[in-house]
Design a protein around this motif. Structure first.
Motif, PDB file in Angstrom:
ATOM      1  N   LYS A 145     -12.123  14.547  -3.714  1.00  0.00           N
ATOM      2  CA  LYS A 145     -12.323  13.942  -5.032  1.00  0.00           C
ATOM      3  C   LYS A 145     -11.472  14.619  -6.102  1.00  0.00           C
ATOM      4  O   LYS A 145     -11.080  13.987  -7.086  1.00  0.00           O
ATOM      5  CB  LYS A 145     -13.804  14.011  -5.401  1.00  0.00           C
ATOM      6  N   GLY A 146     -11.185  15.917  -5.917  1.00  0.00           N
ATOM      7  CA  GLY A 146     -10.351  16.624  -6.896  1.00  0.00           C
ATOM      8  C   GLY A 146      -8.949  16.049  -6.966  1.00  0.00           C
ATOM      9  O   GLY A 146      -8.407  15.821  -8.056  1.00  0.00           O
ATOM     10  N   GLN A 147      -8.347  15.804  -5.792  1.00  0.00           N
ATOM     11  CA  GLN A 147      -7.002  15.210  -5.772  1.00  0.00           C
ATOM     12  C   GLN A 147      -6.999  13.807  -6.370  1.00  0.00           C
ATOM     13  O   GLN A 147      -6.078  13.423  -7.082  1.00  0.00           O
ATOM     14  CB  GLN A 147      -6.461  15.151  -4.331  1.00  0.00           C
ATOM     15  N   LEU A 148      -8.055  13.023  -6.053  1.00  0.00           N
ATOM     16  CA  LEU A 148      -8.131  11.667  -6.600  1.00  0.00           C
ATOM     17  C   LEU A 148      -8.252  11.701  -8.119  1.00  0.00           C
ATOM     18  O   LEU A 148      -7.585  10.928  -8.820  1.00  0.00           O
ATOM     19  CB  LEU A 148      -9.316  10.924  -5.985  1.00  0.00           C
ATOM     20  N   SER A 149      -9.082  12.590  -8.637  1.00  0.00           N
ATOM     21  CA  SER A 149      -9.240  12.702 -10.093  1.00  0.00           C
ATOM     22  C   SER A 149      -7.928  13.092 -10.760  1.00  0.00           C
ATOM     23  O   SER A 149      -7.580  12.573 -11.824  1.00  0.00           O
ATOM     24  CB  SER A 149     -10.322  13.729 -10.433  1.00  0.00           C
ATOM     25  N   ALA A 150      -7.188  14.025 -10.120  1.00  0.00           N
ATOM     26  CA  ALA A 150      -5.906  14.457 -10.668  1.00  0.00           C
ATOM     27  C   ALA A 150      -4.915  13.295 -10.692  1.00  0.00           C
ATOM     28  O   ALA A 150      -4.164  13.106 -11.659  1.00  0.00           O
ATOM     29  CB  ALA A 150      -5.344  15.610  -9.839  1.00  0.00           C
TER      30      ALA A 150
ATOM     31  N   LEU B  78      -2.767  -1.158  -3.707  1.00  0.00           N
ATOM     32  CA  LEU B  78      -3.676  -0.098  -3.270  1.00  0.00           C
ATOM     33  C   LEU B  78      -2.899   1.202  -3.096  1.00  0.00           C
ATOM     34  O   LEU B  78      -1.833   1.213  -2.475  1.00  0.00           O
ATOM     35  CB  LEU B  78      -4.350  -0.475  -1.946  1.00  0.00           C
ATOM     36  N   VAL B  79      -3.441   2.300  -3.656  1.00  0.00           N
ATOM     37  CA  VAL B  79      -2.860   3.635  -3.494  1.00  0.00           C
ATOM     38  C   VAL B  79      -3.913   4.521  -2.839  1.00  0.00           C
ATOM     39  O   VAL B  79      -5.050   4.619  -3.334  1.00  0.00           O
ATOM     40  CB  VAL B  79      -2.431   4.242  -4.846  1.00  0.00           C
TER      41      VAL B  79
ATOM     42  N   ILE C 194       0.856  -1.202   0.000  1.00  0.00           N
ATOM     43  CA  ILE C 194       0.000   0.000   0.000  1.00  0.00           C
ATOM     44  C   ILE C 194       0.883   1.241   0.000  1.00  0.00           C
ATOM     45  O   ILE C 194       1.871   1.304   0.745  1.00  0.00           O
ATOM     46  CB  ILE C 194      -0.920   0.031   1.241  1.00  0.00           C
ATOM     47  N   GLU C 195       0.529   2.224  -0.826  1.00  0.00           N
ATOM     48  CA  GLU C 195       1.231   3.514  -0.821  1.00  0.00           C
ATOM     49  C   GLU C 195       0.222   4.631  -0.608  1.00  0.00           C
ATOM     50  O   GLU C 195      -0.938   4.523  -1.023  1.00  0.00           O
ATOM     51  CB  GLU C 195       2.003   3.711  -2.125  1.00  0.00           C
TER      52      GLU C 195
ATOM     53  N   VAL D  54      -7.764   5.040  -4.311  1.00  0.00           N
ATOM     54  CA  VAL D  54      -8.926   5.505  -3.549  1.00  0.00           C
ATOM     55  C   VAL D  54      -8.576   6.840  -2.897  1.00  0.00           C
ATOM     56  O   VAL D  54      -7.405   7.133  -2.639  1.00  0.00           O
ATOM     57  CB  VAL D  54      -9.352   4.500  -2.450  1.00  0.00           C
ATOM     58  N   GLY D  55      -9.606   7.642  -2.647  1.00  0.00           N
ATOM     59  CA  GLY D  55      -9.427   8.887  -1.906  1.00  0.00           C
ATOM     60  C   GLY D  55      -9.854   8.702  -0.464  1.00  0.00           C
ATOM     61  O   GLY D  55     -10.723   7.880  -0.158  1.00  0.00           O
TER      62      GLY D  55
END
Length: 603
Positions: free
Chosen positions: A470-475, A463-464, A395-396, A492-493
């Motif tokens: 959600k903005g950071q996850l989309s980026a 898994l990251v 996991i990171e 995942v966020g």
């Protein structure tokens, strides 16, 4: 119990101080709380949206409410504490300290014995303590017996038995360790004086014991008992030496209690110092588990009352890092800024930090010593909750950090088999992003990380975790798509406040059970990336490595930029500030340079 169901009951709850109890469908006590105004406090649970899953879970389970009216806030405080201690409700703060601590008992009997015990019996005996170390208690008893002769036998030394001459002195008498009350060679008054010296010693008041022996030595000298006087003098020397080796804080302090607290997302840690006559006579640190949305003040208030009760404290002053609600008007709360009291508070804080790190180290060692099956149990659980195709053995987690709206950096931590793999940790100085842009920063560092792993043909994590919205996850997902890694690893966020996990494109989030090992692991990973990122950020600032966009303006140096950020908190706020406000901070000449640069930047 729904809000509508509660409203039908609300009018029956009085506007008076007291305690309230929540029960579930099986009539199990869930929570005990106190309130100045019962109706207002209980109503608040059914009229607001809570930010933590635990509180939401509590409210969903409530089926019955009981309340008890009391005369004052202090009575509510004490009743709440006693009920929590007796019933240990699931949603109340849990004092994670189930050890049985030793006492020194002065037995209720003719010519009382003193000895160590872990059982406090309601037999009329006097119990001194508790003490946090059995070894320390044994050392104290040995020290006492060396200087204050007391009996150790179990004989029934009633007046009748002594007068009948039923007993003879033993070896302890001939060795000078007992004065022979069994044969009437020591009366009850003299023996009681010796016991009082014992009480003084155990309470840290060696001064009165030393004064007693000095008086005794002078009397012996007057009576020409020089050998006895010499032995008493040696006792005084040893007592003074023992006193000097104790942790003496200040001769000017009397009896005070000192508490420090350290709180993270999962546990709180409270350190306690008991100070008597300027000497630290007890130290104790405990972990506590907050269950709902308790603040540091609420946790510390609970801990102070419980620990002072458990340790039978009689101190009239409590030294704390901040004020708390403490309903006993006879107790003074002190928040020191300097002097001996501040040194005591700093010492308590040092102890609580050490305790937390020691627990973390032991936990890590325990996990490292566990079997592979035990280590992977939580990972299988996490796989199930998140519906992952593979067990997340690798996991990171990524997190962005900035200081007062400037100096952006990112950090990545790596966990393998549920344990930190520190050799795989990475930190990033942001290269391509201008100013503060969390989305662009996350996209850059995720791209750099997995571009590197691709080039090295290194295995990818299962898994990251992206610590952000959600903005950071989309980026981050944009970088994964650009690298052609879609479907090869799961991102995942993690919501900052509500501890919700969400997947890109999903409208609903996943809430891991609040008491699950999976959530504890996710929290640990998040806390570790915060710690690693903040430490790197602090080191970079201290070395002066950062240079923000303000320092690119001719005539604006590092000190001026720092002064602006300290006042306005961000570059955005500086751009929106009035000229007069800027002049007050950096003067008119530098303000003109700043405004000219911003105007040119816009045009």
């Amino acid at each position: 119990m729904t809000q509508q169901e509660f409203q039908q009951r609300a009018h029956t709850i009085p506007h008076q101080p007291g305690i309230y109890k929540y029960f579930d469908a099986e009539d199990v006590l869930l929570y005990v709380g106190k309130a100045k105004d019962l109706r207002k406090r209980v109503s608040s649970y059914f009229s607001k949206t809570f930010t933590t899953y635990k509180t939401h879970e509590l409210v969903q389970r409530i089926r019955r409410i009981e309340f008890t009216i009391v005369d004052s806030e202090q009575d509510a405080f004490l009743l709440e504490n006693s009920l929590i201690k007796e019933y240990q409700p699931r949603f109340n703060i849990n004092l994670k300290d189930d050890k049985t601590y030793p006492y020194i008992v002065i037995k209720k009997e003719p010519f009382p014995r003193i000895f160590l015990t872990r059982k406090k019996i309601n037999d009329g005996s006097e119990y001194l303590g508790p003490f946090t170390s059995a070894g320390r208690v044994r050392e104290l008893i040995a020290f006492i017996r060396q200087y204050i002769p007391l009996r150790t036998c179990k004989l029934n030394l009633s007046d009748h038995n002594i007068q009948k001459g039923k007993f003879k002195v033993c070896l302890e008498y001939h060795l000078g360790n007992c004065k022979g009350p069994c044969e009437g060679l020591q009366d009850a008054v003299s023996y009681a004086e010796s016991l009082q010296q014992v009480r003084n010693m155990l309470k840290g008041n060696l001064g009165s014991v030393i004064a007693h022996f000095k008086t005794q030595m002078q009397e012996q000298a007057v009576q020409l008992e020089f050998e006895k006087a010499e032995l008493t003098r040696k006792k005084i020397e040893h007592l003074e030496s023992y006193q000097a080796s104790s942790v003496i804080v200040s001769r000017h302090l009397n009896s005070v209690d000192v508490f420090a607290i350290l709180k993270d997302d999962e546990l709180a840690y409270v350190s306690y110092l008991m100070v008597s006559n300027g000497t630290i006579v007890q130290t104790h640190t405990v972990p506590l588990e907050p269950k709902l949305e308790e603040t540091e003040e609420e946790v510390l208030s609970f801990a102070v009352n419980r620990i002072r009760t458990d340790f039978n404290s009689i101190a009239k002053e409590i030294i704390l890092p901040f004020n708390i609600e403490y309903p006993d008007a006879g107790i003074t709360i002190t928040v020191p800024k300097a002097g001996d009291k501040k040194k005591l508070l700093d010492l308590a804080l040092k102890n609580v930090n050490y305790f937390k790190e020691e627990l973390r180290r032991k936990k890590t060692l325990h996990l490292e010593g566990s079997s592979d099956l035990e280590k992977k149990k939580v990972l299988y659980e996490l796989q199930s909750y998140l519906h992952l195709q593979e067990v997340p053995l690798h996991i990171e987690c990524f997190d962005n950090s900035n200081f007062q709206g400037a100096y952006p950096v990112s950090a990545m931590v790596c966990f393998r088999d549920g344990l930190p793999s520190k050799k795989d940790y990475r930190h990033y100085n942001v290269k391509t992003v201008q100013g503060i842009n969390d989305f662009a920063t996350m996209k850059e560092v995720v791209y750099r990380r997995y571009k590197r792993l691709q080039a090295e043909l290194a295995p990818l994590p299962q898994l990251v975790i992206i610590d952000g919205g959600k903005g950071q996850l989309s980026a981050a997902m944009e970088s994964i798509h650009e690298l052609g890694l879609s479907g090869q690893l799961t991102l995942v966020g993690l919501a900052k406040n509500e501890e919700e996990i969400f997947f890109a494109g999903d409208t609903a989030s996943i809430k891991l059970p609040w008491d699950s090992d999976s959530l504890k692991l996710v929290r640990r990973i998040r806390d570790e990336v915060h710690r690693f990122g903040i430490t790197f950020h602090r080191n970079q600032r201290s070395r002066g490595t950062f240079k923000n966009e303000l320092e690119n303006i001719k005539g604006i140096g590092q000190q001026t930029a720092a002064a602006l950020l300290k006042t306005f908190r961000s570059v955005k706020n500086i751009k929106e500030a009035d000229k007069d406000m800027l002049v007050k901070v950096i003067g008119s000449k530098k303000t003109d340079l700043l405004l000219a640069f911003f105007a040119e930047e816009k045009g």
